[in-house]
Design a protein around this motif. Structure first.
Motif, PDB file in Angstrom:
ATOM      1  N   HIS A 186       0.913  -1.226   0.034  1.00 36.71           N
ATOM      2  CA  HIS A 186      -0.031   0.080  -0.197  1.00 36.71           C
ATOM      3  C   HIS A 186       1.022   1.206   0.067  1.00 36.71           C
ATOM      4  N   ALA A 187       1.933   1.324   1.031  1.00 39.90           N
ATOM      5  CA  ALA A 187       2.825   2.450   1.023  1.00 39.90           C
ATOM      6  C   ALA A 187       3.616   2.903  -0.268  1.00 39.90           C
ATOM      7  N   ALA A 188       4.119   1.533  -1.137  1.00 35.83           N
ATOM      8  CA  ALA A 188       4.585   1.800  -2.330  1.00 35.83           C
ATOM      9  C   ALA A 188       3.950   2.176  -3.395  1.00 35.83           C
ATOM     10  N   THR A 189       2.492   1.739  -3.295  1.00 39.77           N
ATOM     11  CA  THR A 189       1.572   2.252  -4.297  1.00 39.77           C
ATOM     12  C   THR A 189       1.476   3.751  -4.132  1.00 39.77           C
ATOM     13  N   ALA A 190       1.087   4.136  -2.838  1.00 43.86           N
ATOM     14  CA  ALA A 190       0.852   5.542  -2.540  1.00 43.86           C
ATOM     15  C   ALA A 190       2.065   6.554  -2.906  1.00 43.86           C
ATOM     16  N   ARG A 191       3.240   6.012  -2.545  1.00 42.77           N
ATOM     17  CA  ARG A 191       4.603   6.656  -2.934  1.00 42.77           C
ATOM     18  C   ARG A 191       4.657   6.915  -4.357  1.00 42.77           C
ATOM     19  N   ASN A 192       4.076   5.992  -5.117  1.00 44.38           N
ATOM     20  CA  ASN A 192       4.260   6.408  -6.725  1.00 44.38           C
ATOM     21  C   ASN A 192       3.246   7.350  -6.861  1.00 44.38           C
ATOM     22  N   ILE A 193       1.996   7.529  -6.494  1.00 45.80           N
ATOM     23  CA  ILE A 193       1.142   8.416  -6.584  1.00 45.80           C
ATOM     24  C   ILE A 193       1.688   9.853  -6.213  1.00 45.80           C
ATOM     25  N   LEU A 194       2.384   9.992  -4.957  1.00 47.94           N
ATOM     26  CA  LEU A 194       3.056  11.145  -4.653  1.00 47.94           C
ATOM     27  C   LEU A 194       4.174  11.559  -5.852  1.00 47.94           C
ATOM     28  N   LYS A 195       4.807  10.567  -6.260  1.00 48.23           N
ATOM     29  CA  LYS A 195       5.796  10.942  -7.407  1.00 48.23           C
ATOM     30  C   LYS A 195       5.185  11.427  -8.635  1.00 48.23           C
ATOM     31  N   SER A 196       3.909  10.946  -8.975  1.00 46.37           N
ATOM     32  CA  SER A 196       3.132  11.447 -10.192  1.00 46.37           C
ATOM     33  C   SER A 196       2.660  12.905 -10.020  1.00 46.37           C
ATOM     34  N   LEU A 197       2.439  13.123  -8.635  1.00 48.86           N
ATOM     35  CA  LEU A 197       2.057  14.658  -8.299  1.00 48.86           C
ATOM     36  C   LEU A 197       3.223  15.309  -8.485  1.00 48.86           C
ATOM     37  N   PHE A 198       4.343  14.973  -7.811  1.00 54.16           N
ATOM     38  CA  PHE A 198       5.612  15.589  -7.984  1.00 54.16           C
ATOM     39  C   PHE A 198       6.041  16.125  -9.470  1.00 54.16           C
ATOM     40  N   ASP A 199       5.795  15.079 -10.331  1.00 57.85           N
ATOM     41  CA  ASP A 199       6.104  15.209 -11.717  1.00 57.85           C
ATOM     42  C   ASP A 199       5.414  16.264 -12.442  1.00 57.85           C
ATOM     43  N   LYS A 200       3.968  16.611 -12.090  1.00 58.70           N
ATOM     44  CA  LYS A 200       3.278  17.593 -12.338  1.00 58.70           C
ATOM     45  C   LYS A 200       3.726  19.124 -11.778  1.00 58.70           C
ATOM     46  N   LEU A 201       4.676  18.951 -11.020  1.00 60.93           N
ATOM     47  CA  LEU A 201       4.960  20.260 -10.183  1.00 60.93           C
ATOM     48  C   LEU A 201       6.435  20.850 -10.518  1.00 60.93           C
ATOM     49  N   SER A 202       6.815  22.020 -10.375  1.00 64.77           N
ATOM     50  CA  SER A 202       8.176  22.345 -10.228  1.00 64.77           C
ATOM     51  C   SER A 202       8.482  23.365  -9.182  1.00 64.77           C
ATOM     52  N   GLN A 203       9.681  23.580  -8.684  1.00 63.70           N
ATOM     53  CA  GLN A 203       9.666  24.598  -7.621  1.00 63.70           C
ATOM     54  C   GLN A 203       9.659  25.970  -8.459  1.00 63.70           C
ATOM     55  N   GLU A 204       9.873  26.212  -9.453  1.00 63.73           N
ATOM     56  CA  GLU A 204       9.765  27.615 -10.103  1.00 63.73           C
ATOM     57  C   GLU A 204       8.402  28.154 -10.269  1.00 63.73           C
ATOM     58  N   MET A 205       7.376  26.999 -10.379  1.00 67.58           N
ATOM     59  CA  MET A 205       5.851  27.540 -10.299  1.00 67.58           C
ATOM     60  C   MET A 205       5.119  27.646  -9.015  1.00 67.58           C
ATOM     61  N   ASP A 206       3.996  28.519  -9.232  1.00 70.00           N
ATOM     62  CA  ASP A 206       3.138  28.652  -8.029  1.00 70.00           C
ATOM     63  C   ASP A 206       2.496  27.575  -7.945  1.00 70.00           C
ATOM     64  N   ILE A 207       3.038  26.694  -6.950  1.00 73.06           N
ATOM     65  CA  ILE A 207       2.794  25.220  -6.361  1.00 73.06           C
ATOM     66  C   ILE A 207       1.207  25.091  -6.064  1.00 73.06           C
ATOM     67  N   ASP A 208       0.895  26.163  -5.372  1.00 69.51           N
ATOM     68  CA  ASP A 208      -0.859  26.318  -4.839  1.00 69.51           C
ATOM     69  C   ASP A 208      -1.501  26.415  -6.199  1.00 69.51           C
ATOM     70  N   LYS A 209      -1.248  27.064  -6.897  1.00 74.02           N
ATOM     71  CA  LYS A 209      -1.930  27.275  -8.372  1.00 74.02           C
ATOM     72  C   LYS A 209      -2.014  26.089  -9.156  1.00 74.02           C
ATOM     73  N   LYS A 210      -0.832  25.380  -8.938  1.00 74.90           N
ATOM     74  CA  LYS A 210      -0.968  24.257  -9.749  1.00 74.90           C
ATOM     75  C   LYS A 210      -1.570  23.036  -9.141  1.00 74.90           C
ATOM     76  N   LEU A 211      -1.600  22.936  -7.878  1.00 79.46           N
ATOM     77  CA  LEU A 211      -2.407  21.973  -7.264  1.00 79.46           C
ATOM     78  C   LEU A 211      -3.990  22.281  -7.662  1.00 79.46           C
ATOM     79  N   ASP A 212      -4.071  23.518  -7.685  1.00 81.91           N
ATOM     80  CA  ASP A 212      -5.537  23.975  -7.770  1.00 81.91           C
ATOM     81  C   ASP A 212      -5.992  23.378  -9.238  1.00 81.91           C
ATOM     82  N   GLU A 213      -4.820  23.445 -10.135  1.00 85.87           N
ATOM     83  CA  GLU A 213      -5.241  23.033 -11.516  1.00 85.87           C
ATOM     84  C   GLU A 213      -5.656  21.543 -11.603  1.00 85.87           C
TER      85      GLU A 213
END
Length: 802
Positions: A600-627
């Motif tokens: 379960h934890a390994a699956t959840a960690r992969n989901i977190l990686k998928s989310l991180f791959d949609k983000l970058s430190q340069e962007m407005d992270i809150d705005k990207k999460l809302d998108e």
């Protein structure tokens, strides 16, 4: 006499003609009414030992050290107990009682009577001594089984003076005799067992202090303060005696003088070591005894051999929340061995090398704050968490192993690895700690260059989390392979929530996968730089997501909802499933997700990686999460409900939901169904309807409140009401098909007139005075609208009829 001779009472009186409690001692206390618990436990222990077969391997019962000085010549030697007065007095009374019980007065007189006087006497008060003289010659006229209370029998004797009522020792003796009578009244033949020298039942270790030149020092300490030695001072005196038989031939220097172990420890404990502990003294008592003893307890624990059969038993006695171990425990369980002594000397000397201020041996406190940790030791001793004990064991063993040649860089690296292993290994019972203790013992020889060992060894360690061992191996290989890794690894490890466990970053950056194909020392510099850039990206995102305390708070739970948009990241937590908490140890925690431990934890960690791959430190992270949240499509109904209604997570105060055997999802305010809970879809629907109700959109229905429930007798749900001839309530609950909207019609014998009206409609049924309508999740809004329209129609029709 040899050091610590083990003898019984009879042998003591054969070596010394008399026992006389010196004047500086206190009155006999073991018989006082307030000492019931101590008295009962001691008498039970004596009775159990005497009742055992002489061949029983658990015998003899050793009552620990009894020591004092000896006066007089060979013809009239008297033993003056400095410690052991209480035990010797109780045993004397037990001899008297059992002689009466077994009718062994002749043997008793030979042992305790001389020239008409008791060979056991007190110098504390003349009256006490006179009483003992009378007691040894007194022969009760009745047998023990005919006597109800010895106190009444003795005070009724003509030789008993009324003034003796004021002597606390005599009154305590009488009380003890009654207690002995109650405990040994049914016994037979135990007097001979008391006297048996070949197979003794009860013994003690006898020390004549005159033989060791310590008597004067101890008496001076007692007389100087006008009160007995504290438990710690007694411990020191006894420990110093034990040291005489340790470390033979070794000498230790203080300045230009050398001493054997006993003298060295005695001098250090009264000077340099005492200075270190002085600021940790009790403000009430102005004593540092507890601080010293707590550190001794912790050292005793970490110096036990984890391969010993007694290890877990010793651990339990030292790591206890109850009364701390006494000297008797230290001695009888053999904790004061050479390993303990060497550790005490080495650690305390190292800590005191700067004088009275604790000397820090590490270059900084990134991996262990020595001053704060020493404060923990003096306050709690061995009553520390398993993790703390592992860290202390690693810290202390390095100092003991390296001693005067400590390399601070090697010490820092060792402390870092030990901390990472300890912080990220699960400890639930002493056996888990024992495994880590074994693992540390196996690693100790590699402590001088632990990085190289982890980088090169196929299986560098045992006794800790296998995942963490593998992570430490990979990090060691990276650090040694390219200089750019040191700063990155240190920064990630020192994050207050990750605490050395950064395998998820190595995984996200594909470093773990690459290392499975080839060792990091075979990668070229450009590959290292590329991987370091990826590692930095994920580290920066993880720093944005997590603070030292866990998940950073975000508006309307952006992080959790964005993760649900990408998959089911919830982890099991007992019978529940968790949105995840910030705990370091709970099953349903962010820490568990980051570890990737289990499916379960390994699956959840992969989901977190998928989310991180949609983000970058340069962007407005809150705005990207809302998108991410706004753009979610084709979600499971339950995930979509939570994503669209963040109040669900607020309601779950412990961040837990439960899915029953029918698939119904309950929101838990605590962790069990007997606490307040709601049903997911009705709760989310209520939040939607409330906005409509505030604008009058549900008339003539009135929205009351969401009904959370405790227990499973009734279902949670939404309550509406309608004011017709009488107020009628409608409840909406979850069910297997989706929802059920119903009204219990129990107001009176006559059904409300609207029932016939609604029952005639195709959407409602009437069964057993219950009007209901079942529907799917997608139909519920239409059903509520239908009900609203029907009631409006009925109201208008009724008005026209009037």
């Amino acid at each position: 006499m040899s050091f610590g001779s083990q003898i019984n009472y009879k042998q003591l009186l054969e070596r010394h003609q008399r026992i006389r409690v010196p004047m500086i001692q206190r009155d006999y206390a073991q018989g006082r009414p307030a000492e019931t618990e101590v008295r009962e436990e001691f008498l039970k222990t004596l009775r159990d030992a005497l009742a055992k077969s002489p061949e029983d391997l658990s015998l003899p019962l050793n009552l620990d050290f009894i020591y004092g000085t000896v006066e007089g010549d060979e013809q009239a030697r008297r033993f003056l107990p400095l410690d052991g007065q209480q035990r010797l007095t109780t045993l004397f009374l037990l001899h008297w009682y059992l002689a009466w019980k077994d009718d062994k007065w002749t043997a008793f007189e030979q042992l305790f009577l001389s020239d008409g006087h008791s060979r056991f006497a007190y110098s504390v008060r003349t009256s006490s001594n006179e009483f003992f003289d009378q007691l040894v010659i007194y022969r009760p006229g009745s047998s023990p089984q005919d006597v109800r209370t010895l106190v009444a029998m003795i005070v009724d004797q003509p030789w008993y003076f009324r003034s003796w009522r004021l002597d606390p020792t005599i009154q305590a003796v009488l009380n003890m005799l009654d207690a002995i009578h109650a405990k040994f009244g049914e016994s037979e033949g135990l007097f001979e067992r008391l006297l048996d020298k070949e197979q003794p039942a009860i013994t003690f270790q006898l020390l004549d202090l005159d033989n060791f030149g310590l008597s004067d020092d101890l008496y001076i300490k007692m007389n100087a303060r006008g009160k007995p030695l504290t438990a710690f001072e007694t411990f020191k005196a006894r420990y110093e005696l034990e040291l005489i038989s340790q470390l033979h031939g070794e000498t230790f220097s203080i300045g230009d003088q050398t001493f054997d172990a006993a003298d060295y420890v005695a001098r250090r404990m009264d000077t340099t070591w005492a200075d270190l502990f002085w600021k940790h003294r009790s403000r009430e008592k102005e004593l540092y005894d507890d601080a010293f003893m707590n550190v001794f307890r912790a050292i005793a624990l970490i110096t036990r051999n984890p391969e010993s059969h007694e290890y877990l038993s010793d651990f339990g006695k030292l790591n206890t929340g109850g009364n701390p171990p006494t000297y008797a425990d230290f001695h009888s369980y053999r904790w004061l061995d050479e390993q303990f002594t060497r550790a005490v000397m080495c650690l305390l000397d190292s800590w005191c090398s700067n004088g009275s201020t604790l000397c820090r041996l590490l270059p900084d406190d990134r991996y262990l704050d020595e001053e704060a940790f020493f404060g923990k030791l003096v306050e709690k001793g061995a009553n520390l968490s398993y993790t703390d004990l592992v860290q202390f064991s690693g810290y202390a063993q390095f100092i003991i192993e390296q001693q005067d040649r400590i390399d601070t860089r090697a010490f820092q690296e060792w402390t870092r690895v030990v901390k990472n292993l300890a912080m990220n290994t699960a400890y639930n019972r002493p056996a888990d700690f024992q495994r880590s203790a074994r693992g540390l013992a196996g690693l100790l020889q590699q402590s001088g260059d632990i990085l190289t060992h982890f980088a090169q060894a196929e299986k560098p360690a045992t006794g800790f989390s296998e995942l963490q061992i593998a992570e430490e191996k990979l990090k060691s290989q990276l650090i040694l392979a390219h200089a750019g890794w040191r700063e990155l690894v240190d920064r990630a490890e020192c994050h207050g929530y990750f605490l050395g466990q950064i395998g998820f970053l190595l995984d996200f950056a594909d470093i773990a996968a690459k290392s499975a194909q080839s060792a990091p020392d075979s990668w070229d510099a450009s590959e290292h730089v590329t991987f370091q850039a990826a590692f930095l990206k994920y580290m920066q995102l993880s720093e944005a997501m997590f603070s030292a305390n866990g998940l950073n708070k975000s508006y309307r739970h952006r992080w959790q909802r964005a993760l649900l948009c990408l998959g089911d990241y919830l982890l099991p937590s007992g019978r529940n499933r968790s949105f995840l908490v910030n705990s370091m140890t709970e099953e349903g925690s962010w820490k568990r997700l980051l570890s990737g431990s289990g499916h379960h934890a390994a699956t959840a960690r992969n989901i977190l990686k998928s989310l991180f791959d949609k983000l970058s430190q340069e962007m407005d992270i809150d705005k990207k999460l809302d998108e991410v949240i706004k753009g979610a499509e084709n979600l499971d109904p339950w995930r979509n409900a939570i994503v669209q209604c963040p109040a669900v997570i607020d309601y779950c105060m412990r961040r837990s939901i439960r899915v029953d055997e029918h698939g119904t999802i309950y929101l838990l305010q605590q962790s069990q169904m007997n606490g307040s809970h709601a049903e997911l879809f009705t709760f989310c629907l209520f939040k939607e309807l409330w906005l409509e109700y505030a604008k009058g959109g549900l008339d003539p229905l009135k929205l009351m409140e969401y009904i959370s429930v405790n227990g499973t007798a009734i279902e949670p749900g939404i309550r509406f009401y309608w004011s017709g001839d009488k107020v009628t309530y409608f409840d909406l609950a979850g069910c297997k098909e989706g929802f059920v909207l119903y009204s219990i019609l129990n107001h009176d014998e006559n059904l409300p007139p609207f029932v016939d009206f609604l029952a005639g409609k195709p959407c409602f049924t009437l069964t057993e005075r219950r009007l209901e309508r079942k529907c799917s999740h997608s139909e519920i809004r239409n059903v509520i609208e239908d009900l609203r329209k029907y009631l409006t129609e009925f109201t208008e029709g009724a008005s026209q009829d009037v």
